[in-house]
Design a protein around this motif. Sequence first.
Motif, PDB file in Angstrom:
ATOM      1  N   ILE A 217       1.084  -1.291   0.035  1.00  0.00           N
ATOM      2  CA  ILE A 217      -0.116   0.057   0.073  1.00  0.00           C
ATOM      3  C   ILE A 217       0.387   1.617   0.292  1.00  0.00           C
ATOM      4  O   ILE A 217       2.085   1.099   0.750  1.00  0.00           O
TER       5      ILE A 217
ATOM      6  N   LYS B 267       2.680   4.727   1.240  1.00  0.00           N
ATOM      7  CA  LYS B 267       2.549   5.533   2.502  1.00  0.00           C
ATOM      8  C   LYS B 267       1.540   6.720   2.335  1.00  0.00           C
ATOM      9  O   LYS B 267       1.377   6.394   3.814  1.00  0.00           O
ATOM     10  N   SER B 268       0.964   7.029   1.508  1.00  0.00           N
ATOM     11  CA  SER B 268       0.630   8.132   1.579  1.00  0.00           C
ATOM     12  C   SER B 268      -1.651   7.458   2.337  1.00  0.00           C
ATOM     13  O   SER B 268      -2.170   8.041   2.830  1.00  0.00           O
ATOM     14  N   GLN B 269      -1.243   6.140   1.670  1.00  0.00           N
ATOM     15  CA  GLN B 269      -2.873   5.903   2.249  1.00  0.00           C
ATOM     16  C   GLN B 269      -2.929   5.034   3.762  1.00  0.00           C
ATOM     17  O   GLN B 269      -3.542   4.422   3.736  1.00  0.00           O
ATOM     18  N   GLN B 270      -1.741   4.719   3.596  1.00  0.00           N
ATOM     19  CA  GLN B 270      -1.324   4.142   5.187  1.00  0.00           C
ATOM     20  C   GLN B 270      -1.415   4.333   6.916  1.00  0.00           C
ATOM     21  O   GLN B 270      -0.595   5.409   7.630  1.00  0.00           O
ATOM     22  N   THR B 271      -2.290   4.708   6.316  1.00  0.00           N
ATOM     23  CA  THR B 271      -3.624   5.935   7.748  1.00  0.00           C
ATOM     24  C   THR B 271      -4.496   4.714   8.347  1.00  0.00           C
ATOM     25  O   THR B 271      -5.206   4.534   7.549  1.00  0.00           O
ATOM     26  N   TRP B 272      -3.766   4.941   9.885  1.00  0.00           N
ATOM     27  CA  TRP B 272      -5.149   4.176  11.051  1.00  0.00           C
ATOM     28  C   TRP B 272      -4.774   5.477  11.897  1.00  0.00           C
ATOM     29  O   TRP B 272      -4.004   5.675  11.826  1.00  0.00           O
TER      30      TRP B 272
ATOM     31  N   ARG C 163     -10.437   2.595   7.551  1.00  0.00           N
ATOM     32  CA  ARG C 163      -9.405   2.871   6.479  1.00  0.00           C
ATOM     33  C   ARG C 163      -8.904   1.300   5.722  1.00  0.00           C
ATOM     34  O   ARG C 163      -7.979   1.443   5.633  1.00  0.00           O
TER      35      ARG C 163
ATOM     36  N   LEU D  35      -7.837  -1.333   2.858  1.00  0.00           N
ATOM     37  CA  LEU D  35      -6.669  -1.856   2.722  1.00  0.00           C
ATOM     38  C   LEU D  35      -6.818  -3.290   2.347  1.00  0.00           C
ATOM     39  O   LEU D  35      -5.498  -4.182   1.335  1.00  0.00           O
TER      40      LEU D  35
END
Length: 250
Positions: free
Chosen positions: A23, A25-30, A73, A77
Amino acid sequence: MKNTTGLMRDEIDDLCAMIRADIPKSQQTWPPILGLFGSVVVALTYLRRNRCQAEIAEAQGVSQATISRAITRITPLIEAVLRAVVPTADDLDAKTPYLVDGTLLPCWSWHGHPELFSGKHKTTGMNVQVAATLSGRVQWISDAIDGSRHDVACLDDSGVLTGMEPGQWIADKGYIGRGLITPTRKPIGGNLGDSEKEFNRQVNQIRATIERVIAHFKNWRIMHTDYRRPLDTFAATISTVIALHFWATA
């Protein structure tokens, strides 16, 4: 952990590793308070048990809003990193006999969405078609379709029979007219003969396998009990659970 999330600890670790690696990095949000592993556990728990988010929050020692963010989120993923393991209709063997049946995945009766109401089941939801081998191994699950559609219409829309030999497929009476092996329907004003009754008994005995396959899929209770999150997330959630199911049973 297996009973709570549907996966073993090492499988969850593998899933986290795939998210980290695949995934952007910009979408690795939790939620930071949960971290990646904790957020994945929360999302899996919700999908596996369909527990109230407030209950999960209490068990995790965080707010309900944090649990909601984690589910929102992490769910897409998981689907993204497992998408490659999900078979398509093109992956089915044209010469292999399959069992096929549809099932309704229930949801709340959202106002203004009559297309979700199934006259057969007398409730709202979305329909998926499931194909399995005669030995009971799931081979394909369709994309979700509005619950008001009949099983045979959903099968037609999926295109799964294109290039196949449907004379080897086994299904219930709802699929009569598509060349599949189905029970014989009782004629209007008449009765079935002994040979027809015996044929129906044998077909239904074989078909019991697909019922067990579907029941196993619905061990992910989000697919078995009313879906409560926003309707526009339902189809994506179904896709995620399908991916998890194939990955866990591979």
